[in-house]
Design a protein around this motif. Sequence first.
Motif, PDB file in Angstrom:
ATOM      1  N   GLU A 167     -30.400  31.044 -15.557  1.00 38.80           N
ATOM      2  CA  GLU A 167     -31.078  32.185 -14.951  1.00 38.80           C
ATOM      3  C   GLU A 167     -30.207  32.826 -13.869  1.00 38.80           C
ATOM      4  N   ARG A 168     -29.541  31.986 -13.086  1.00 40.75           N
ATOM      5  CA  ARG A 168     -28.671  32.523 -12.043  1.00 40.75           C
ATOM      6  C   ARG A 168     -27.481  33.277 -12.627  1.00 40.75           C
ATOM      7  N   ASP A 169     -26.890  32.690 -13.698  1.00 34.20           N
ATOM      8  CA  ASP A 169     -25.751  33.351 -14.327  1.00 34.20           C
ATOM      9  C   ASP A 169     -26.159  34.671 -14.982  1.00 34.20           C
ATOM     10  N   ALA A 170     -27.346  34.682 -15.603  1.00 34.95           N
ATOM     11  CA  ALA A 170     -27.808  35.926 -16.226  1.00 34.95           C
ATOM     12  C   ALA A 170     -28.026  37.005 -15.169  1.00 34.95           C
ATOM     13  N   LEU A 171     -28.632  36.612 -14.038  1.00 35.42           N
ATOM     14  CA  LEU A 171     -28.855  37.578 -12.958  1.00 35.42           C
ATOM     15  C   LEU A 171     -27.523  38.065 -12.393  1.00 35.42           C
ATOM     16  N   ARG A 172     -26.573  37.143 -12.229  1.00 36.02           N
ATOM     17  CA  ARG A 172     -25.273  37.531 -11.694  1.00 36.02           C
ATOM     18  C   ARG A 172     -24.542  38.473 -12.659  1.00 36.02           C
ATOM     19  N   ALA A 173     -24.598  38.155 -13.979  1.00 39.24           N
ATOM     20  CA  ALA A 173     -23.935  39.015 -14.957  1.00 39.24           C
ATOM     21  C   ALA A 173     -24.551  40.406 -14.968  1.00 39.24           C
ATOM     22  N   ALA A 174     -25.893  40.449 -14.885  1.00 38.41           N
ATOM     23  CA  ALA A 174     -26.548  41.756 -14.871  1.00 38.41           C
ATOM     24  C   ALA A 174     -26.174  42.547 -13.618  1.00 38.41           C
ATOM     25  N   LEU A 175     -26.109  41.848 -12.473  1.00 37.26           N
ATOM     26  CA  LEU A 175     -25.748  42.517 -11.227  1.00 37.26           C
ATOM     27  C   LEU A 175     -24.299  43.022 -11.281  1.00 37.26           C
ATOM     28  N   LEU A 176     -23.389  42.149 -11.782  1.00 40.77           N
ATOM     29  CA  LEU A 176     -21.994  42.568 -11.874  1.00 40.77           C
ATOM     30  C   LEU A 176     -21.832  43.766 -12.793  1.00 40.77           C
ATOM     31  N   SER A 177     -22.508  43.721 -13.927  1.00 35.89           N
ATOM     32  CA  SER A 177     -22.388  44.832 -14.878  1.00 35.89           C
ATOM     33  C   SER A 177     -22.931  46.128 -14.289  1.00 35.89           C
ATOM     34  N   SER A 178     -24.076  46.016 -13.607  1.00 35.52           N
ATOM     35  CA  SER A 178     -24.692  47.225 -13.037  1.00 35.52           C
ATOM     36  C   SER A 178     -23.825  47.809 -11.936  1.00 35.52           C
ATOM     37  N   VAL A 179     -23.352  46.949 -11.032  1.00 36.47           N
ATOM     38  CA  VAL A 179     -22.558  47.438  -9.906  1.00 36.47           C
ATOM     39  C   VAL A 179     -21.245  48.046 -10.393  1.00 36.47           C
ATOM     40  N   SER A 180     -20.573  47.351 -11.347  1.00 34.84           N
ATOM     41  CA  SER A 180     -19.276  47.843 -11.799  1.00 34.84           C
ATOM     42  C   SER A 180     -19.402  49.167 -12.534  1.00 34.84           C
ATOM     43  N   HIS A 181     -20.419  49.307 -13.343  1.00 36.98           N
ATOM     44  CA  HIS A 181     -20.584  50.574 -14.056  1.00 36.98           C
ATOM     45  C   HIS A 181     -20.983  51.698 -13.105  1.00 36.98           C
ATOM     46  N   ASP A 182     -21.816  51.396 -12.121  1.00 35.43           N
ATOM     47  CA  ASP A 182     -22.249  52.422 -11.178  1.00 35.43           C
ATOM     48  C   ASP A 182     -21.100  52.869 -10.280  1.00 35.43           C
ATOM     49  N   LEU A 183     -20.123  51.996 -10.024  1.00 33.77           N
ATOM     50  CA  LEU A 183     -19.003  52.346  -9.146  1.00 33.77           C
ATOM     51  C   LEU A 183     -17.839  52.978  -9.892  1.00 33.77           C
ATOM     52  N   ARG A 184     -17.740  52.728 -11.169  1.00 32.27           N
ATOM     53  CA  ARG A 184     -16.545  53.147 -11.895  1.00 32.27           C
ATOM     54  C   ARG A 184     -16.430  54.675 -11.965  1.00 32.27           C
ATOM     55  N   THR A 185     -17.523  55.334 -12.256  1.00 37.93           N
ATOM     56  CA  THR A 185     -17.456  56.798 -12.411  1.00 37.93           C
ATOM     57  C   THR A 185     -17.078  57.496 -11.111  1.00 37.93           C
ATOM     58  N   PRO A 186     -17.756  57.237  -9.986  1.00 34.92           N
ATOM     59  CA  PRO A 186     -17.345  57.922  -8.746  1.00 34.92           C
ATOM     60  C   PRO A 186     -15.939  57.524  -8.299  1.00 34.92           C
ATOM     61  N   LEU A 187     -15.517  56.275  -8.581  1.00 32.78           N
ATOM     62  CA  LEU A 187     -14.165  55.872  -8.201  1.00 32.78           C
ATOM     63  C   LEU A 187     -13.111  56.658  -8.978  1.00 32.78           C
ATOM     64  N   THR A 188     -13.358  56.846 -10.244  1.00 36.87           N
ATOM     65  CA  THR A 188     -12.410  57.639 -11.051  1.00 36.87           C
ATOM     66  C   THR A 188     -12.269  59.048 -10.488  1.00 36.87           C
ATOM     67  N   ALA A 189     -13.403  59.643 -10.094  1.00 29.90           N
ATOM     68  CA  ALA A 189     -13.356  60.991  -9.519  1.00 29.90           C
ATOM     69  C   ALA A 189     -12.624  61.008  -8.185  1.00 29.90           C
ATOM     70  N   VAL A 190     -12.883  60.011  -7.346  1.00 30.38           N
ATOM     71  CA  VAL A 190     -12.234  59.946  -6.023  1.00 30.38           C
ATOM     72  C   VAL A 190     -10.735  59.810  -6.172  1.00 30.38           C
ATOM     73  N   ILE A 191     -10.283  58.927  -7.075  1.00 28.81           N
ATOM     74  CA  ILE A 191      -8.842  58.718  -7.257  1.00 28.81           C
ATOM     75  C   ILE A 191      -8.193  59.988  -7.806  1.00 28.81           C
ATOM     76  N   GLY A 192      -8.895  60.660  -8.708  1.00 31.72           N
ATOM     77  CA  GLY A 192      -8.359  61.911  -9.229  1.00 31.72           C
ATOM     78  C   GLY A 192      -8.209  62.975  -8.162  1.00 31.72           C
TER      79      GLY A 192
END
Length: 887
Positions: free
Chosen positions: A657-682
């Motif tokens: 249960e902890r690993d599933a929650l951690r994987a879901a959190l990591l996936s959500s955070v990384s996807h939510d940050l990737r798009t604005p980061l790409t724009a900022v770097i550009g």
Amino acid sequence: MNTIRPDPDALLRALNRQDGVRGRLKLFLGAAPGVGKTYEMLMQAARRRDAGEDVVIGVIETHGRAETEQRATGFEIIPRRAIDHRGQTLHEMDLDAIIARRPALVLIDELAHTNAPGCRHDKRWQDVEEVLNAGIDVYSTLNVQHLESLNDVVASFARLRVRETLPDRVLDHAEIEVVDIPPGELIERLKAGKVYVPQEASRALAHFFSHSNLTALRELALRRAAQAVDVQMLDYLRAHALEGTWAAGERLLVAVGADAGAHEVVRAGKRLADSLCAPWTVVHIETGHSSPASSLREDLSAALHLASQLGAQVATIPAGGLAEGLAHMAADLRATILVLGQGRRRSLFRRDALPAQLAALGLGAAMHIVPCAAAPRRPVAARDGEFDLAAWLLPPGLLISGALTACVTFAGVMFAALGSVTNIALLYLLPVMLAATRYGLWTGIVTGLLSSLAYNFFFIPPIHTFTIADPQNLITVVVLLAVALVVSHMAGRLRDTAMLSRASAVRSSALAGFARQLTGIGAAGELGRVLCEEGAGLLGCYTVLLMPEDGALAQIAASPKEITLQALDRVVAQWSFDNRKPAGRGSDTLSAAEWLFLPVEAGGKALAVLGVAHPDAAQPVRADLLPMLTSFLDQAGLALDRIRLEAERGHLRRLEERDALRAALLSSVSHDLRTPLTAVIGLLGDLMPADPEQERVLNLARAEAERLQRFVANLLDMVRIETGAVELHPEPVDLAEAVGSAAHDLRRLLGHRKLAVDIAADLPLVRLDPRLLHHCLINLIENAAHYSPADTPIRIEARADTDGLDLAVIDEGPGLPPGSETRVFETFTRLEGSDRKGGTGLGLAIVKGFAEAMGLQVSAANRADGKGACFTLRMPGGLLWKENDRS
């Protein structure tokens, strides 16, 4: 049709030998010292060593013989352990060192040797048992006079009693090779000084080493070896369910009952077994008849104990009848001779009834009848030491049966007054059936006689006399007596069967009740309490349960609760737990202790240990009830294993249960940050600085944005690793180019940091996924850059060897704390007090995940040539690219 089934114990022993669970014992048996046992053992061990096996010497006694010393050269010798005893230093075999070394074969000379005080076991053969249980083969030597069963025989003609003995059962499952030379040749060797020094040789020739003694010992050795082979043959027959007696050698079955003559039968069986040099078993058949008096029960227990002391196997089995039980036991043991006791007092039935019944059952064994002196009848004790004359004169239940007979007679007289006496005789069957069913066969027979006499006296003319005038009435009395006897016999047999069934039902009910209690227990402490209470109630003794806790055995439960174990008891309990064998009083190990400890096992390992002790420390626990306690322990072991598995399953569920929650959190955070980061770097890349200060600030912003992008990429990579979504696309990779690509992407992070690359130009290409290798190198170089001083270089080296290739990233930081070399690769691990502190704890975990996906090995260690850490990617030879390879 073959109705014999394979014996489970024999099958288990065969499987253990085949699967290598237990080592094999080969015993070189000789008639006397000097026949060449140790020399032959060394020769055969040398052949196994030359064949490539790992052979060591645990202990060899050369006794100064040059031939033996020369033969022992070339072997690895385990150093002996020094023991200080009363100011003297004694050297004994190092048992723990042998088990830790774990060779394929160990040579242990003089199996009957007595160890020095302070050793774990009293005897060397007990050490050998522990070595065998560790899965190590053993070669050992033994002279036949050291066997316990032959000790008296050897003393009778050699006028020398051997003090160092071992039980015969050690030989039963050993491979035996008899090392034999003629007595004359041995005497010549002795005279030549090849056995003892001249002074000792002269003394030995005058006493022990006479031609007659050596001849007798030689015969004993050959016969005892044949007996051991016979035991192994029987084990094979039982394991493969083969029928027949297979009378290659004699085997004795001695039957004893609850009477004073049991001792005579046991001694006669011992004499017969000795004269035939045959194995023997003493058995008592429980037929369910009325329980014997306590004094007779004590006679039976004493006789069985005597048989055990004389070297017999002892068993008590229930059966519906004496003949059936003996026939079944004789068939199971493949007995060739059955020894029976016969009292001189003529019984009501024929004296040869039992032999005739056995012959009718097809017993394939000769019968040896032992005449026993008629023992005086012992009065029944009402209480301890108090003589009960009434109980002696009148068997139990006879008064009640007599009263019921009187009631039937009174009712008959009343019916006779009405003028009908035709069927009154049938009424007397009622007290007969009641007496036989409730009080046993003999009470029923006596009641039948009383009923016949009462019918004759009150209802057959001339009445009130025992005279029978009419012959027809005589037939009526005889038929009534015969029916009474037959009904008594049948009712008595029914009662015996019911008593056996009831005893079996009581045992089954106790086991079932214990199992039912265990099903509702979810904690080890509660299970220990139930086991201790049940065990104490069954044996009438003290019980205590210990389980491992923090590396040592802790007391979980006890009955009574206030019991505490002494230091010696805990040592014995620990040995029983570690070796999964009984230890303590009544066992072969540490028998001086007051407690007997039995391991609680499940799944091939010990989970706990149960201790039992008699309230009177001088008395052992009841041995006849230990099999029942063993059944309790088996069920308790299964319950403990279930509790352990349930706890582990709950822990795993929480981790999932902890690993599933951690994987879901990591996936959500990384996807939510990737798009604005790409724009900022550009956007940062499109900005043009107006002055040097703005350029410095802009470069810093770009570096931090790229660092954040790598962090987000690490999050995504970690999710892919944990979900098993890593895809491989291997192709030939030049390590120099891969390192250069990773350094280019980290140019802003490295700045002016020196990167020393030492990769030879002639290194072969490596078949890897370039994208995953790129991620591994970036994380390793970034890790070295973050956790080492900025003015120190980072070195990247590649070295090839015969088995593969190593790629190492080396820094000059503080290094790794001792013992953290493996833990540093765990997810979110940050080691305080080292150069691995700080950060997210994902980089090295990603390196490990990607490396294992590509078939690489990653390791971390402190530098041996100075300060700093070294992280190495090991690439096996199968991944190296060759010119003729085709993708």
